[in-house]
Scaffold this motif. Sequence first.
Motif, PDB file in Angstrom:
ATOM      1  N   LYS A  22       0.843  -1.202   0.000  1.00 39.59           N
ATOM      2  CA  LYS A  22       0.000   0.000   0.000  1.00 39.59           C
ATOM      3  C   LYS A  22       0.882   1.258   0.000  1.00 39.59           C
ATOM      4  O   LYS A  22       0.600   2.215  -0.698  1.00 39.59           O
ATOM      5  N   TRP A  23       1.941   1.215   0.766  1.00 45.38           N
ATOM      6  CA  TRP A  23       2.826   2.375   0.850  1.00 45.38           C
ATOM      7  C   TRP A  23       3.458   2.689  -0.501  1.00 45.38           C
ATOM      8  O   TRP A  23       3.488   3.824  -0.936  1.00 45.38           O
ATOM      9  N   TYR A  24       3.913   1.675  -1.197  1.00 47.35           N
ATOM     10  CA  TYR A  24       4.564   1.908  -2.479  1.00 47.35           C
ATOM     11  C   TYR A  24       3.568   2.341  -3.549  1.00 47.35           C
ATOM     12  O   TYR A  24       3.870   3.168  -4.388  1.00 47.35           O
ATOM     13  N   ILE A  25       2.357   1.791  -3.538  1.00 54.39           N
ATOM     14  CA  ILE A  25       1.379   2.121  -4.582  1.00 54.39           C
ATOM     15  C   ILE A  25       0.780   3.505  -4.370  1.00 54.39           C
ATOM     16  O   ILE A  25       0.573   4.257  -5.318  1.00 54.39           O
ATOM     17  N   ASN A  67      12.882  17.537   9.535  1.00 49.80           N
ATOM     18  CA  ASN A  67      12.386  16.217   9.935  1.00 49.80           C
ATOM     19  C   ASN A  67      12.684  15.126   8.915  1.00 49.80           C
ATOM     20  O   ASN A  67      12.670  13.949   9.264  1.00 49.80           O
ATOM     21  N   ILE A  68      12.917  15.496   7.661  1.00 48.71           N
ATOM     22  CA  ILE A  68      13.238  14.476   6.654  1.00 48.71           C
ATOM     23  C   ILE A  68      14.712  14.524   6.252  1.00 48.71           C
ATOM     24  O   ILE A  68      15.126  13.824   5.337  1.00 48.71           O
ATOM     25  N   GLY A  79      -1.575  14.369   9.762  1.00 46.28           N
ATOM     26  CA  GLY A  79      -2.325  14.232   8.522  1.00 46.28           C
ATOM     27  C   GLY A  79      -1.477  14.207   7.271  1.00 46.28           C
ATOM     28  O   GLY A  79      -1.779  13.496   6.316  1.00 46.28           O
ATOM     29  N   CYS A  80      -0.389  14.985   7.251  1.00 41.81           N
ATOM     30  CA  CYS A  80       0.390  15.156   6.019  1.00 41.81           C
ATOM     31  C   CYS A  80       1.776  14.531   6.064  1.00 41.81           C
ATOM     32  O   CYS A  80       2.432  14.427   5.034  1.00 41.81           O
ATOM     33  N   PHE A  81       2.230  14.122   7.228  1.00 39.50           N
ATOM     34  CA  PHE A  81       3.624  13.692   7.331  1.00 39.50           C
ATOM     35  C   PHE A  81       3.800  12.280   7.881  1.00 39.50           C
ATOM     36  O   PHE A  81       4.361  11.408   7.214  1.00 39.50           O
ATOM     37  N   VAL A  82       3.291  12.041   9.095  1.00 38.67           N
ATOM     38  CA  VAL A  82       3.587  10.791   9.806  1.00 38.67           C
ATOM     39  C   VAL A  82       3.127   9.559   9.030  1.00 38.67           C
ATOM     40  O   VAL A  82       3.811   8.532   9.011  1.00 38.67           O
ATOM     41  N   ASN A  83       1.969   9.650   8.375  1.00 40.24           N
ATOM     42  CA  ASN A  83       1.429   8.479   7.669  1.00 40.24           C
ATOM     43  C   ASN A  83       2.318   8.012   6.519  1.00 40.24           C
ATOM     44  O   ASN A  83       2.161   6.889   6.034  1.00 40.24           O
ATOM     45  N   TRP A  84       3.231   8.870   6.058  1.00 40.57           N
ATOM     46  CA  TRP A  84       4.043   8.524   4.891  1.00 40.57           C
ATOM     47  C   TRP A  84       5.491   8.209   5.242  1.00 40.57           C
ATOM     48  O   TRP A  84       6.320   8.056   4.355  1.00 40.57           O
ATOM     49  N   THR A  85       5.821   8.158   6.520  1.00 41.42           N
ATOM     50  CA  THR A  85       7.203   7.908   6.902  1.00 41.42           C
ATOM     51  C   THR A  85       7.394   6.465   7.347  1.00 41.42           C
ATOM     52  O   THR A  85       6.544   5.883   7.999  1.00 41.42           O
ATOM     53  N   VAL A  86       8.523   5.911   6.957  1.00 37.75           N
ATOM     54  CA  VAL A  86       8.914   4.557   7.374  1.00 37.75           C
ATOM     55  C   VAL A  86      10.371   4.640   7.814  1.00 37.75           C
ATOM     56  O   VAL A  86      11.220   5.093   7.057  1.00 37.75           O
ATOM     57  N   ALA A  91      15.082   5.060  15.247  1.00 37.07           N
ATOM     58  CA  ALA A  91      14.042   6.011  14.851  1.00 37.07           C
ATOM     59  C   ALA A  91      14.651   7.146  14.041  1.00 37.07           C
ATOM     60  O   ALA A  91      15.797   7.538  14.258  1.00 37.07           O
ATOM     61  N   ALA A  92      13.864   7.668  13.103  1.00 37.67           N
ATOM     62  CA  ALA A  92      14.306   8.813  12.301  1.00 37.67           C
ATOM     63  C   ALA A  92      13.792  10.124  12.874  1.00 37.67           C
ATOM     64  O   ALA A  92      14.401  11.169  12.671  1.00 37.67           O
ATOM     65  N   GLN A  93      12.629  10.073  13.558  1.00 39.47           N
ATOM     66  CA  GLN A  93      12.063  11.275  14.166  1.00 39.47           C
ATOM     67  C   GLN A  93      11.474  10.935  15.527  1.00 39.47           C
ATOM     68  O   GLN A  93      10.953   9.846  15.734  1.00 39.47           O
ATOM     69  N   CYS A  94      11.563  11.908  16.427  1.00 41.65           N
ATOM     70  CA  CYS A  94      10.825  11.865  17.693  1.00 41.65           C
ATOM     71  C   CYS A  94       9.888  13.059  17.675  1.00 41.65           C
ATOM     72  O   CYS A  94      10.335  14.210  17.694  1.00 41.65           O
ATOM     73  N   ILE A  95       8.583  12.809  17.594  1.00 39.01           N
ATOM     74  CA  ILE A  95       7.586  13.880  17.503  1.00 39.01           C
ATOM     75  C   ILE A  95       6.652  13.755  18.692  1.00 39.01           C
ATOM     76  O   ILE A  95       5.935  12.760  18.834  1.00 39.01           O
ATOM     77  N   TYR A  96       6.668  14.756  19.555  1.00 41.88           N
ATOM     78  CA  TYR A  96       5.855  14.720  20.774  1.00 41.88           C
ATOM     79  C   TYR A  96       5.230  16.096  20.976  1.00 41.88           C
ATOM     80  O   TYR A  96       5.929  17.083  21.175  1.00 41.88           O
ATOM     81  N   PHE A  97       3.883  16.152  20.918  1.00 43.93           N
ATOM     82  CA  PHE A  97       3.187  17.431  20.916  1.00 43.93           C
ATOM     83  C   PHE A  97       2.422  17.730  22.202  1.00 43.93           C
ATOM     84  O   PHE A  97       1.604  18.631  22.231  1.00 43.93           O
ATOM     85  N   GLU A  98       2.657  16.980  23.257  1.00 51.51           N
ATOM     86  CA  GLU A  98       1.913  17.213  24.504  1.00 51.51           C
ATOM     87  C   GLU A  98       2.835  17.708  25.610  1.00 51.51           C
ATOM     88  O   GLU A  98       2.642  17.383  26.775  1.00 51.51           O
TER      89      GLU A  98
END
Length: 214
Positions: free
Chosen positions: A10-13, A77-78, A103-110, A134-141
């Motif tokens: 799914k990721w590649y397609i 981040n990339i 919505g725009c970033f996390v879903n597309w990173t591996v 890990a490539a990113q540490c994202i913490y928003f709280e």
Amino acid sequence: YIYDFTYAIKWYIDIDFEPMPFSIMNTSIEDVIDLMREACKHGHNYCFELMSNMAHDYNNLFSIDIFMHICQLMGYNILRSFSEHFCFIVGSGGNGKNSLFDGCFVNWTVPKPVAISLYDIEDDPFVTGSLANAAQCIYFESSTDDKVYNESRTIKQLTGSLNQMIHSKGIQKYNGPINCKYTFAANDQEKLKFNDTSPGFRRRINILEIWYSW
């Protein structure tokens, strides 16, 4: 990294590899914005539209400086190479940061980013084991209520060198690379307090204040 086969397929397609009709190396950021706005007249590019909204200043006017700062934050981040920085996004709730990343970033990173708070980075003795792959540490709280980041020893160590002593629970320590990008968020910049105010530490912090509110 091994993933479920359906997810990998799914990721590649789903990713659209078709190039943009212009080169960002030979086009100014102002022209890129104009071209994107023209393209959005006949459809939606929700990531670009969200970034445009977030790039409004205190007077609710579009700011090219804020837009470029958001672009730099996403580029950080990339970034593949090691970087001696960590980022804080500052602003009240509903300013778009979760929508931009979730919505725009996390879903597309591996691989998927980890979510470790700055306090846990400082206090957890096994945090290097969690960050090693890990490539990113994202913490928003992040909480800024009457708290001060005292020595910030671990974040300085992590952003000071690619090679770290990695310690996972139940595994002997070993030396290896940690090339992770760190993005946090806070609601009030006035309450974002670090005891270390030296130029060597302050240059590592990239703070982006977002005025936009949904």
